[in-house]
Motif scaffolding. Sequence first.
Motif, PDB file in Angstrom:
ATOM      1  N   PHE A   1       0.837  -1.203   0.000  1.00 34.43           N
ATOM      2  CA  PHE A   1       0.000   0.000   0.000  1.00 34.43           C
ATOM      3  C   PHE A   1       0.873   1.255   0.000  1.00 34.43           C
ATOM      4  CE2 PHE A   1      -2.253   3.549   1.758  1.00 34.43           C
ATOM      5  CZ  PHE A   1      -3.466   3.497   1.098  1.00 34.43           C
ATOM      6  N   VAL A   2       1.841   1.327   0.928  1.00 34.33           N
ATOM      7  CA  VAL A   2       2.650   2.546   1.001  1.00 34.33           C
ATOM      8  C   VAL A   2       3.533   2.695  -0.236  1.00 34.33           C
ATOM      9  CG1 VAL A   2       2.559   2.723   3.519  1.00 34.33           C
ATOM     10  CG2 VAL A   2       4.462   1.521   2.449  1.00 34.33           C
ATOM     11  N   ALA A   3       3.924   1.586  -0.854  1.00 32.52           N
ATOM     12  CA  ALA A   3       4.694   1.681  -2.097  1.00 32.52           C
ATOM     13  C   ALA A   3       3.846   2.272  -3.220  1.00 32.52           C
ATOM     14  CB  ALA A   3       5.213   0.297  -2.502  1.00 32.52           C
ATOM     15  N   ALA A   4       2.564   1.965  -3.218  1.00 34.68           N
ATOM     16  CA  ALA A   4       1.661   2.454  -4.266  1.00 34.68           C
ATOM     17  C   ALA A   4       1.056   3.826  -3.947  1.00 34.68           C
ATOM     18  CB  ALA A   4       0.531   1.438  -4.486  1.00 34.68           C
ATOM     19  N   HIS A   5       1.202   4.273  -2.711  1.00 38.38           N
ATOM     20  CA  HIS A   5       0.616   5.544  -2.273  1.00 38.38           C
ATOM     21  C   HIS A   5       1.668   6.397  -1.559  1.00 38.38           C
ATOM     22  CE1 HIS A   5      -2.807   2.747  -2.636  1.00 38.38           C
ATOM     23  NE2 HIS A   5      -3.449   3.808  -3.076  1.00 38.38           N
ATOM     24  N   PRO A   6       2.578   6.994  -2.303  1.00 43.73           N
ATOM     25  CA  PRO A   6       3.603   7.844  -1.682  1.00 43.73           C
ATOM     26  C   PRO A   6       2.955   8.944  -0.849  1.00 43.73           C
ATOM     27  CG  PRO A   6       4.069   7.509  -4.015  1.00 43.73           C
ATOM     28  CD  PRO A   6       2.693   6.947  -3.757  1.00 43.73           C
ATOM     29  N   GLY A   7       3.547   9.202   0.295  1.00 44.77           N
ATOM     30  CA  GLY A   7       3.019  10.247   1.168  1.00 44.77           C
ATOM     31  C   GLY A   7       2.019   9.736   2.188  1.00 44.77           C
ATOM     32  N   GLU A   8       1.652   8.468   2.110  1.00 44.74           N
ATOM     33  CA  GLU A   8       0.743   7.885   3.100  1.00 44.74           C
ATOM     34  C   GLU A   8       1.485   6.827   3.894  1.00 44.74           C
ATOM     35  OE1 GLU A   8      -3.368   6.965   1.990  1.00 44.74           O
ATOM     36  OE2 GLU A   8      -2.932   7.859   0.038  1.00 44.74           O
ATOM     37  N   VAL A   9       1.069   6.639   5.141  1.00 49.51           N
ATOM     38  CA  VAL A   9       1.649   5.616   6.003  1.00 49.51           C
ATOM     39  C   VAL A   9       0.526   4.823   6.663  1.00 49.51           C
ATOM     40  CG1 VAL A   9       3.773   6.917   6.431  1.00 49.51           C
ATOM     41  CG2 VAL A   9       1.832   7.217   7.969  1.00 49.51           C
ATOM     42  N   CYS A  10       0.842   3.615   7.065  1.00 60.49           N
ATOM     43  CA  CYS A  10      -0.143   2.734   7.691  1.00 60.49           C
ATOM     44  C   CYS A  10       0.074   2.700   9.207  1.00 60.49           C
ATOM     45  CB  CYS A  10      -0.028   1.316   7.128  1.00 60.49           C
ATOM     46  SG  CYS A  10      -0.416   1.223   5.370  1.00 60.49           S
ATOM     47  N   PRO A  11      -0.934   3.049   9.991  1.00 57.28           N
ATOM     48  CA  PRO A  11      -0.782   3.035  11.444  1.00 57.28           C
ATOM     49  C   PRO A  11      -0.807   1.604  12.003  1.00 57.28           C
ATOM     50  CG  PRO A  11      -3.029   3.612  10.853  1.00 57.28           C
ATOM     51  CD  PRO A  11      -2.255   3.501   9.571  1.00 57.28           C
ATOM     52  N   ALA A  12      -0.629   1.509  13.303  1.00 58.80           N
ATOM     53  CA  ALA A  12      -0.657   0.212  13.988  1.00 58.80           C
ATOM     54  C   ALA A  12      -1.952  -0.534  13.679  1.00 58.80           C
ATOM     55  CB  ALA A  12      -0.534   0.407  15.499  1.00 58.80           C
ATOM     56  N   LYS A  13      -1.839  -1.824  13.493  1.00 60.20           N
ATOM     57  CA  LYS A  13      -2.958  -2.731  13.244  1.00 60.20           C
ATOM     58  C   LYS A  13      -3.707  -2.441  11.945  1.00 60.20           C
ATOM     59  CE  LYS A  13      -3.715  -3.705  18.117  1.00 60.20           C
ATOM     60  NZ  LYS A  13      -4.696  -3.781  19.188  1.00 60.20           N
ATOM     61  N   TRP A  14      -3.105  -1.655  11.051  1.00 59.78           N
ATOM     62  CA  TRP A  14      -3.752  -1.323   9.789  1.00 59.78           C
ATOM     63  C   TRP A  14      -4.059  -2.597   9.026  1.00 59.78           C
ATOM     64  CZ3 TRP A  14      -2.570  -2.299   4.674  1.00 59.78           C
ATOM     65  CH2 TRP A  14      -3.310  -1.590   3.717  1.00 59.78           C
ATOM     66  N   LYS A  15      -5.240  -2.630   8.425  1.00 57.50           N
ATOM     67  CA  LYS A  15      -5.637  -3.728   7.553  1.00 57.50           C
ATOM     68  C   LYS A  15      -6.120  -3.144   6.238  1.00 57.50           C
ATOM     69  CE  LYS A  15      -6.738  -7.088  11.052  1.00 57.50           C
ATOM     70  NZ  LYS A  15      -7.701  -7.991  11.613  1.00 57.50           N
TER      71      LYS A  15
END
Length: 188
Positions: free
Chosen positions: A158-172
């Motif tokens: 996901f983060v590779a495909a969406h630069p500028g976004e990050v996934c928080p803890a327990k992200w699904k």
Amino acid sequence: MTTIINTTVPEFKVQAYHDGEFVTVTNEDIKGKWAIFFFYPADFTFVCPTELVDMAEKYDKFKAMGVEVYSVSTDSHFVHKAWHDASESIRKIKYPMLADPTGALSRAFGVMIEEDGMAYRGTFVADPEGKIKLVEIQDNNIGRNADELLRKVEAAQFVAAHPGEVCPAKWKQGGETLKPSIDLVGKI
């Protein structure tokens, strides 16, 4: 200790047991797709088959995500075949079982236990450019969970495909992400 995050998977050429055949696998084979290197201590042991079967049960999901799984131990490709032939559980494995009898690949990834001649339980996820994006190394008495690894690979993709976004803890998958900025500092 130096991290290998964002370094390139080292050059390698090893024998493997895969789909009833002995094959050669190299670092060139991983280019253009996501890859998981799943190091484990040894064939014919106790925790290892539980982990390898857990990965086998998720293999179709990983493949659907464009991910190849490579299990790796310091056993030879002949031992991998013998284990496959002897164990109903191991016959479920469809991913390549890499042989590292010299320990070269285990050393390159930093998981070799020299005095034992085997590897720690190390999990490494590489992106399609061969850059290592996830590293987990744990003691050999602690088994891993393929569901959690699947979640982490989904986050990495996901983060590779969406630069500028990050996934928080327990992200699904489908969950809310964050866009880091000064406006978020101290507000999470």
